[in-house]
Design a protein around this motif. Structure first.
Motif, mmCIF file in Angstrom:
data_model
loop_
_atom_site.group_PDB
_atom_site.id
_atom_site.type_symbol
_atom_site.label_atom_id
_atom_site.label_comp_id
_atom_site.label_asym_id
_atom_site.label_seq_id
_atom_site.Cartn_x
_atom_site.Cartn_y
_atom_site.Cartn_z
ATOM 1 N N UNK A 36 -32.080 10.922 -34.672
ATOM 2 C CA UNK A 36 -30.788 10.307 -35.386
ATOM 3 C C UNK A 36 -30.045 9.362 -33.991
ATOM 4 N N UNK A 37 -30.091 8.137 -34.087
ATOM 5 C CA UNK A 37 -29.581 7.113 -33.312
ATOM 6 C C UNK A 37 -28.406 6.384 -34.000
ATOM 7 N N UNK A 38 -27.834 5.920 -32.633
ATOM 8 C CA UNK A 38 -26.842 4.745 -32.916
ATOM 9 C C UNK A 38 -26.772 4.058 -31.919
ATOM 10 N N UNK B 17 -30.398 -0.498 -34.556
ATOM 11 C CA UNK B 17 -29.028 0.210 -34.606
ATOM 12 C C UNK B 17 -28.085 -0.695 -35.286
ATOM 13 N N UNK B 18 -26.947 -0.029 -35.776
ATOM 14 C CA UNK B 18 -26.043 -1.047 -36.628
ATOM 15 C C UNK B 18 -24.485 -0.758 -36.082
ATOM 16 N N UNK C 183 -25.025 6.561 -37.329
ATOM 17 C CA UNK C 183 -26.237 7.153 -37.211
ATOM 18 C C UNK C 183 -27.441 6.772 -38.123
ATOM 19 N N UNK C 184 -28.384 6.180 -37.822
ATOM 20 C CA UNK C 184 -29.558 5.863 -38.390
ATOM 21 C C UNK C 184 -30.694 7.023 -38.274
ATOM 22 N N UNK C 185 -31.222 7.451 -39.280
ATOM 23 C CA UNK C 185 -32.505 8.397 -39.228
ATOM 24 C C UNK C 185 -33.646 7.547 -38.721
ATOM 25 N N UNK C 186 -34.566 8.085 -37.827
ATOM 26 C CA UNK C 186 -35.721 7.516 -37.534
ATOM 27 C C UNK C 186 -36.879 8.690 -37.771
ATOM 28 N N UNK D 250 -29.246 17.546 -32.753
ATOM 29 C CA UNK D 250 -29.966 17.877 -33.883
ATOM 30 C C UNK D 250 -31.405 16.952 -34.177
ATOM 31 N N UNK D 251 -31.648 15.945 -33.363
ATOM 32 C CA UNK D 251 -32.880 15.373 -33.480
ATOM 33 C C UNK D 251 -33.857 16.613 -33.084
#
Length: 173
Positions: free
Chosen positions: A64-66, A120-121, A126-129, A164-165
């Motif tokens: 989970x990234x941003x 990322x936006x 939060x973007x899932x990868x 939580x990743x």
């Protein structure tokens, strides 16, 4: 199959003792969010595991990234494996240089050791990868290290890998 849930807060020595010949499956969940504001790869604080000679592992990373929107920031990742190891890995993610969370989805596969990117936006979006790897080790035992950084340095808006990743590993032989 033996399953072990490994909290990210244990020591490396405790972790290595858990992932030994008796265990063929593990899960690591990040306990804290980790920021990076540069393009220099670093080993993730939590996502590494030992691999013995001639083992084959399948690893799945739910990330989970941003980070910053559009062409700054973004996310790049790499797997570092022992000398003589081979395999492939893939990533399903938001495309780099995205401006909205509903943009193009990137699905890419490459040999182990090839860097993969995700978009990322914006901070707090939060973007899932999802990344998966099959690692075929040679005669040299060692560690599989997950590395990541920003694609383009943006000191004002760090790229973050959120708590939580997770990393799930399954030994195949």
């Amino acid at each position: 199959m033996t399953e072990t849930l490994i909290p990210a807060s244990i020591t490396r020595e405790e972790y290595i003792s858990l992932v030994d010949a008796a265990n063929d499956h593990f899960v690591i969940v990040k306990d804290v969010t980790e920021p990076i504001s540069n393009t220099t790869f670093q080993n993730d604080d939590d996502f590494s595991f030992p691999i013995a000679a001639n083992e084959i592992w399948v690893a799945e990373y739910m990330l989970y990234i941003d980070g910053a929107v559009n062409t700054t920031g973004d996310f790049k990742a790499n797997l570092v494996v022992p000398s003589g190891a081979s395999g492939r890995w893939s990533m399903i993610s938001q495309a780099s240089n995205a401006t909205t969370a509903f943009g193009a989805i990137l699905n890419v596969s490459a040999p182990i050791g090839t860097l993969l990117t995700a978009g990322t936006v914006g901070a707090n979006t939060i973007i899932p990868v999802l990344a998966r790897a099959t690692i075929r080790n040679g005669a040299t035992p060692g560690t599989v290290d997950f590395q990541w950084a920003q694609v383009t340095t943006d000191a004002g808006v760090p790229t973050r890998l959120f708590l939580d990743s997770s990393l799930t590993g399954q030994r195949q032989r």
